[in-house]
Design a protein around this motif. Structure first.
Motif, PDB file in Angstrom:
ATOM      1  N   MET A   4      -3.575  -1.870  -3.852  1.00  0.00           N
ATOM      2  CA  MET A   4      -3.431  -1.736  -5.295  1.00  0.00           C
ATOM      3  C   MET A   4      -4.393  -2.725  -5.938  1.00  0.00           C
ATOM      4  O   MET A   4      -4.376  -3.922  -5.614  1.00  0.00           O
ATOM      5  CB  MET A   4      -1.983  -2.049  -5.713  1.00  0.00           C
ATOM      6  N   TYR A   5      -5.274  -2.217  -6.802  1.00  0.00           N
ATOM      7  CA  TYR A   5      -6.190  -3.049  -7.589  1.00  0.00           C
ATOM      8  C   TYR A   5      -5.883  -2.763  -9.052  1.00  0.00           C
ATOM      9  O   TYR A   5      -5.987  -1.611  -9.493  1.00  0.00           O
ATOM     10  CB  TYR A   5      -7.647  -2.666  -7.310  1.00  0.00           C
ATOM     11  N   TRP A   6      -5.533  -3.766  -9.777  1.00  0.00           N
ATOM     12  CA  TRP A   6      -5.199  -3.591 -11.198  1.00  0.00           C
ATOM     13  C   TRP A   6      -4.180  -2.467 -11.399  1.00  0.00           C
ATOM     14  O   TRP A   6      -4.385  -1.541 -12.178  1.00  0.00           O
ATOM     15  CB  TRP A   6      -6.472  -3.371 -12.045  1.00  0.00           C
ATOM     16  N   HIS A   7      -3.130  -2.527 -10.606  1.00  0.00           N
ATOM     17  CA  HIS A   7      -1.987  -1.600 -10.702  1.00  0.00           C
ATOM     18  C   HIS A   7      -2.356  -0.149 -10.412  1.00  0.00           C
ATOM     19  O   HIS A   7      -1.680   0.766 -10.866  1.00  0.00           O
ATOM     20  CB  HIS A   7      -1.309  -1.682 -12.086  1.00  0.00           C
ATOM     21  N   TYR A  36       5.464   0.274 -10.156  1.00  0.00           N
ATOM     22  CA  TYR A  36       4.778   0.708  -8.932  1.00  0.00           C
ATOM     23  C   TYR A  36       5.510   1.858  -8.232  1.00  0.00           C
ATOM     24  O   TYR A  36       4.883   2.801  -7.750  1.00  0.00           O
ATOM     25  CB  TYR A  36       4.603  -0.474  -7.954  1.00  0.00           C
ATOM     26  N   GLN A  81      -3.253 -12.147   1.661  1.00  0.00           N
ATOM     27  CA  GLN A  81      -4.532 -11.841   0.992  1.00  0.00           C
ATOM     28  C   GLN A  81      -5.684 -12.644   1.582  1.00  0.00           C
ATOM     29  O   GLN A  81      -6.833 -12.199   1.569  1.00  0.00           O
ATOM     30  CB  GLN A  81      -4.410 -12.120  -0.519  1.00  0.00           C
ATOM     31  N   THR A  98       1.548  -8.755   0.688  1.00  0.00           N
ATOM     32  CA  THR A  98       0.665  -8.834   1.857  1.00  0.00           C
ATOM     33  C   THR A  98      -0.069 -10.170   1.903  1.00  0.00           C
ATOM     34  O   THR A  98      -0.181 -10.875   0.902  1.00  0.00           O
ATOM     35  CB  THR A  98      -0.389  -7.717   1.780  1.00  0.00           C
ATOM     36  N   ALA A 101      -1.057  -1.054   0.072  1.00  0.00           N
ATOM     37  CA  ALA A 101      -0.873  -2.479   0.363  1.00  0.00           C
ATOM     38  C   ALA A 101      -1.055  -3.243  -0.943  1.00  0.00           C
ATOM     39  O   ALA A 101      -1.899  -2.859  -1.767  1.00  0.00           O
ATOM     40  CB  ALA A 101      -1.909  -2.960   1.377  1.00  0.00           C
ATOM     41  N   TRP A 150      -7.898  -5.683   7.792  1.00  0.00           N
ATOM     42  CA  TRP A 150      -6.851  -6.305   6.992  1.00  0.00           C
ATOM     43  C   TRP A 150      -5.652  -5.362   6.899  1.00  0.00           C
ATOM     44  O   TRP A 150      -5.423  -4.564   7.796  1.00  0.00           O
ATOM     45  CB  TRP A 150      -7.396  -6.749   5.637  1.00  0.00           C
ATOM     46  N   ASN A 151      -4.891  -5.491   5.812  1.00  0.00           N
ATOM     47  CA  ASN A 151      -3.574  -4.832   5.759  1.00  0.00           C
ATOM     48  C   ASN A 151      -3.636  -3.301   5.767  1.00  0.00           C
ATOM     49  O   ASN A 151      -2.996  -2.655   6.603  1.00  0.00           O
ATOM     50  CB  ASN A 151      -2.827  -5.319   4.518  1.00  0.00           C
ATOM     51  N   THR A 152      -4.430  -2.745   4.846  1.00  0.00           N
ATOM     52  CA  THR A 152      -4.515  -1.281   4.753  1.00  0.00           C
ATOM     53  C   THR A 152      -5.039  -0.710   6.064  1.00  0.00           C
ATOM     54  O   THR A 152      -4.510   0.293   6.582  1.00  0.00           O
ATOM     55  CB  THR A 152      -5.463  -0.873   3.592  1.00  0.00           C
ATOM     56  N   ASP A 153      -6.054  -1.370   6.583  1.00  0.00           N
ATOM     57  CA  ASP A 153      -6.676  -0.909   7.823  1.00  0.00           C
ATOM     58  C   ASP A 153      -5.659  -0.915   8.977  1.00  0.00           C
ATOM     59  O   ASP A 153      -5.570   0.053   9.749  1.00  0.00           O
ATOM     60  CB  ASP A 153      -7.857  -1.831   8.146  1.00  0.00           C
ATOM     61  N   SER A 198      -9.746   0.627   1.275  1.00  0.00           N
ATOM     62  CA  SER A 198      -9.893  -0.839   1.184  1.00  0.00           C
ATOM     63  C   SER A 198     -11.286  -1.246   1.641  1.00  0.00           C
ATOM     64  O   SER A 198     -11.804  -0.710   2.610  1.00  0.00           O
ATOM     65  CB  SER A 198      -8.866  -1.543   2.083  1.00  0.00           C
ATOM     66  N   ASN A 232      -0.221  -7.176  -3.348  1.00  0.00           N
ATOM     67  CA  ASN A 232       0.269  -8.530  -3.567  1.00  0.00           C
ATOM     68  C   ASN A 232       1.674  -8.554  -4.141  1.00  0.00           C
ATOM     69  O   ASN A 232       2.430  -9.487  -3.926  1.00  0.00           O
ATOM     70  CB  ASN A 232      -0.642  -9.220  -4.598  1.00  0.00           C
TER      71      ASN A 232
HETATM   72  C1  LIG Z   1      -9.809  -6.671  -7.498  1.00  0.00           C
HETATM   73  C2  LIG Z   1      -8.404  -6.844  -6.990  1.00  0.00           C
HETATM   74  C3  LIG Z   1      -7.347  -6.424  -7.784  1.00  0.00           C
HETATM   75  C4  LIG Z   1      -6.036  -6.530  -7.320  1.00  0.00           C
HETATM   76  N1  LIG Z   1      -5.024  -6.077  -8.129  1.00  0.00           N
HETATM   77  C5  LIG Z   1      -3.752  -6.086  -7.643  1.00  0.00           C
HETATM   78  C6  LIG Z   1      -2.691  -5.523  -8.426  1.00  0.00           C
HETATM   79  O1  LIG Z   1      -2.874  -5.058  -9.535  1.00  0.00           O
HETATM   80  N2  LIG Z   1      -1.451  -5.530  -7.887  1.00  0.00           N
HETATM   81  C7  LIG Z   1      -1.191  -6.053  -6.647  1.00  0.00           C
HETATM   82  O2  LIG Z   1      -0.034  -6.016  -6.216  1.00  0.00           O
HETATM   83  N3  LIG Z   1      -2.173  -6.572  -5.892  1.00  0.00           N
HETATM   84  C8  LIG Z   1      -3.445  -6.605  -6.349  1.00  0.00           C
HETATM   85  N4  LIG Z   1      -4.470  -7.106  -5.573  1.00  0.00           N
HETATM   86  C9  LIG Z   1      -4.152  -7.613  -4.214  1.00  0.00           C
HETATM   87  C10 LIG Z   1      -4.367  -6.562  -3.135  1.00  0.00           C
HETATM   88  O3  LIG Z   1      -3.733  -5.342  -3.456  1.00  0.00           O
HETATM   89  C11 LIG Z   1      -3.793  -7.065  -1.792  1.00  0.00           C
HETATM   90  O4  LIG Z   1      -4.446  -8.253  -1.415  1.00  0.00           O
HETATM   91  C12 LIG Z   1      -3.927  -6.026  -0.683  1.00  0.00           C
HETATM   92  O5  LIG Z   1      -3.262  -6.469   0.455  1.00  0.00           O
HETATM   93  C13 LIG Z   1      -5.377  -5.771  -0.313  1.00  0.00           C
HETATM   94  O6  LIG Z   1      -5.435  -4.823   0.718  1.00  0.00           O
HETATM   95  P1  LIG Z   1      -6.261  -5.130   2.065  1.00  0.00           P
HETATM   96  O7  LIG Z   1      -5.598  -6.345   2.658  1.00  0.00           O
HETATM   97  O8  LIG Z   1      -6.108  -3.930   2.900  1.00  0.00           O
HETATM   98  O9  LIG Z   1      -7.659  -5.378   1.657  1.00  0.00           O
HETATM   99  C14 LIG Z   1      -5.768  -7.081  -6.040  1.00  0.00           C
HETATM  100  C15 LIG Z   1      -6.858  -7.525  -5.249  1.00  0.00           C
HETATM  101  C16 LIG Z   1      -8.150  -7.432  -5.730  1.00  0.00           C
HETATM  102  C17 LIG Z   1      -9.299  -7.922  -4.880  1.00  0.00           C
END
Ligand SMILES: Cc1cc2nc3c(=O)[nH]c(=O)nc-3n(C[C@H](O)[C@H](O)[C@H](O)COP(=O)(O)O)c2cc1C
Length: 217
Positions: free
Chosen positions: A89-92, A143, A171, A169, A130, A14-17, A9, A132
């Motif tokens: 998760m970013y873009w699944h 997932y 955000q 989580t 972690a 934040w969450n992962t950390d 992350s 959304n």
């Molecule tokens: C570029 C980007 C893409 C994301 N894509 C998804 C996704 O595909 N599915 C999902 O559930 N969350 C998605 N999220 C939300 C993050 O997974 C979520 O906020 C997560 O808690 C982030 O981890 P962090 O809090 O440790 O940074 C996305 C966030 C960003 C910034």
């Protein structure tokens, strides 16, 4: 025993950390030596398919020869008994930097002569995610299948792999300041205060159990 956490992350604290820090604290409570690596602080690439790690008679069989900021991390992880990977998760998918890490980390150990016998040392692995995505949509959105595919992949290489995930989580700290209308900010805040601490507790216990499996090592 030594456990390394690799954080995919970009957001510290934040969450992962938080989840990864709990794993490390749990492991440390049982005497483990711990280390956190933030991939976003490093400059590195994914695998470049140079194939040096497969060269016959080569001195680098089973070891990545690329030289960049990931080199010492791969060495440290290679020598440790346990590894925990954490990614939003970013873009699944896991984040791009985490994919680059996984490419480099696993490819060096892949044995094309006998795929059932990877060149990796046995290692205790945990994968943490972690996201959304709401909990009740994890199955339908694929997932859970993704998490179990990664778990299976890592188990093939290292023998033991656990999984832990935190859906829905927080955000941002104040949803009212952002264009995030589809998300119920109050519900997220509430979950962050009630459910997320339980997920952190599970992460702590995961760290304890990883350290206990290797007690004395
Ligand atoms: C570029 C980007 C893409 C994301 N894509 C998804 C996704 O595909 N599915 C999902 O559930 N969350 C998605 N999220 C939300 C993050 O997974 C979520 O906020 C997560 O808690 C982030 O981890 P962090 O809090 O440790 O940074 C996305 C966030 C960003 C910034």
């Amino acid at each position: 025993m030594k456990i390394v956490a690799v954080n995919g992350s970009p957001r510290k604290n934040w969450n992962t950390d938080a989840l990864l820090k709990n794993v490390l604290e749990g492991a440390a409570s049982k005497g483990a030596e711990t280390k956190m690596v933030y991939l976003y602080d490093l400059s590195f690439s994914g695998c470049k398919s140079c194939m040096s790690c497969k060269l016959k008679g080569g001195k680098n069989l089973g070891r990545c020869v690329l030289r960049d900021d990931l080199t010492p991390v791969l060495d440290e992880v290679h020598a440790s008994e346990a590894l925990v990977l954490g990614s939003p998760m970013y873009w699944h998918e896991v984040t791009g930097v985490m994919r680059c890490f996984i490419e480099r980390f696993l490819f060096q150990y892949l044995n094309y002569d006998d795929p059932g016998k990877p060149l990796s040392p046995q290692k205790d692995i945990a994968l943490i995610y972690a996201m959304n995505m709401p909990e009740n949509m994890l199955e339908g959105s694929g997932y859970l299948k993704k998490f179990s595919d990664y778990q299976e992949l890592f188990a093939k290489f290292f023998g033991h792999c656990s999984v832990l995930y935190a859906p829905e989580t927080l955000q941002v700290k104040d949803y009212s300041k952002y264009h995030l209308a589809v998300i119920d900010g109050e519900a997220r805040q509430c979950r962050h205060e009630t459910v997320f601490p339980l997920e952190c507790q599970k992460a702590y216990e995961l760290g304890v159990s990883m350290a206990m499996r290797h007690a004395g090592a």
